[in-house]
Design an enzyme around this catalytic site. Structure first.
Site, PDB file in Angstrom:
ATOM      1  N   GLY A  78       0.777  -1.230   0.000  1.00 13.90           N
ATOM      2  CA  GLY A  78       0.000   0.000   0.000  1.00 13.90           C
ATOM      3  C   GLY A  78       0.808   1.280   0.000  1.00 13.90           C
ATOM      4  N   GLN A  79       2.145   1.177  -0.021  1.00 13.92           N
ATOM      5  CA  GLN A  79       2.956   2.392  -0.004  1.00 13.92           C
ATOM      6  C   GLN A  79       2.683   3.231  -1.244  1.00 13.92           C
ATOM      7  OE1 GLN A  79       4.117  -0.639   0.152  1.00 13.92           O
ATOM      8  NE2 GLN A  79       5.054  -0.894   2.138  1.00 13.92           N
ATOM      9  N   GLU A  80       2.863   4.508  -1.090  1.00 15.95           N
ATOM     10  CA  GLU A  80       2.578   5.422  -2.193  1.00 15.95           C
ATOM     11  C   GLU A  80       3.402   5.073  -3.435  1.00 15.95           C
ATOM     12  OE1 GLU A  80       2.261  10.209  -2.910  1.00 15.95           O
ATOM     13  OE2 GLU A  80       2.249   9.402  -0.887  1.00 15.95           O
TER      14      GLU A  80
END
Length: 150
Positions: A78-80
């Protein structure tokens, strides 16, 4: 003769397989939920220590067998920096953000369940997965994935 019997056995005892995408922002507990699910439903799975779970780079894939159904979970990081992968696997980033913020108008009428669930303690995980299996099996518009039995 062996091939014929082997194919018949696989056909008779194969499970319907459904793909489930776990999508969310970083540190939301997606991998922890997947690990709890695998621990609860896979008898011989020892499980990873929850304290050792780190940031997902790319994706994790895990399977859970529930009755006659097999759920294949795709846990996307889910990291940018990894959100650019989301549009290659499902929807574009703006579409996903819109769907999260305005679910009913974007994705239409869906089965919904609100219940307490903790990926850390495992409370509610079994009930959530069992409910999900009922929903995907009942959904005639998205049949199970077709697999080769050879």
């Amino acid at each position: 003769m062996y091939t014929l019997l082997s194919g018949l056995y696989k056909y008779m005892f194969q499970k319907d397989e459904y793909c489930i995408l776990i999508l969310g922002l970083d540190n939301a507990g997606k991998t922890t939920f997947l690990e709890q699910s695998k621990t609860r439903f896979n008898k011989n799975y020892k499980g990873m220590s929850l304290s050792k779970i780190t940031t997902t780079v790319g994706l994790n894939i895990g399977t859970v067998d529930v009755g006659k159904a097999r759920l294949m979970f795709w846990d996307l990081g889910g990291q940018e920096e990894l959100q650019s992968l989301w549009d290659k696997t499902c929807l574009s980033i703006p579409d996903i953000k819109t769907a999260f913020s305005d679910c009913t108008s974007k994705i239409g009428r869906r089965d919904c369940l609100t219940q307490a669930c903790s990926a850390l303690t495992g409370k509610g995980v079994r009930e959530g997965i069992e409910w999900m299996v009922k929903c995907v099996v009942r959904n005639v518009h998205r049949p199970p994935r077709q697999r080769d039995i050879t």
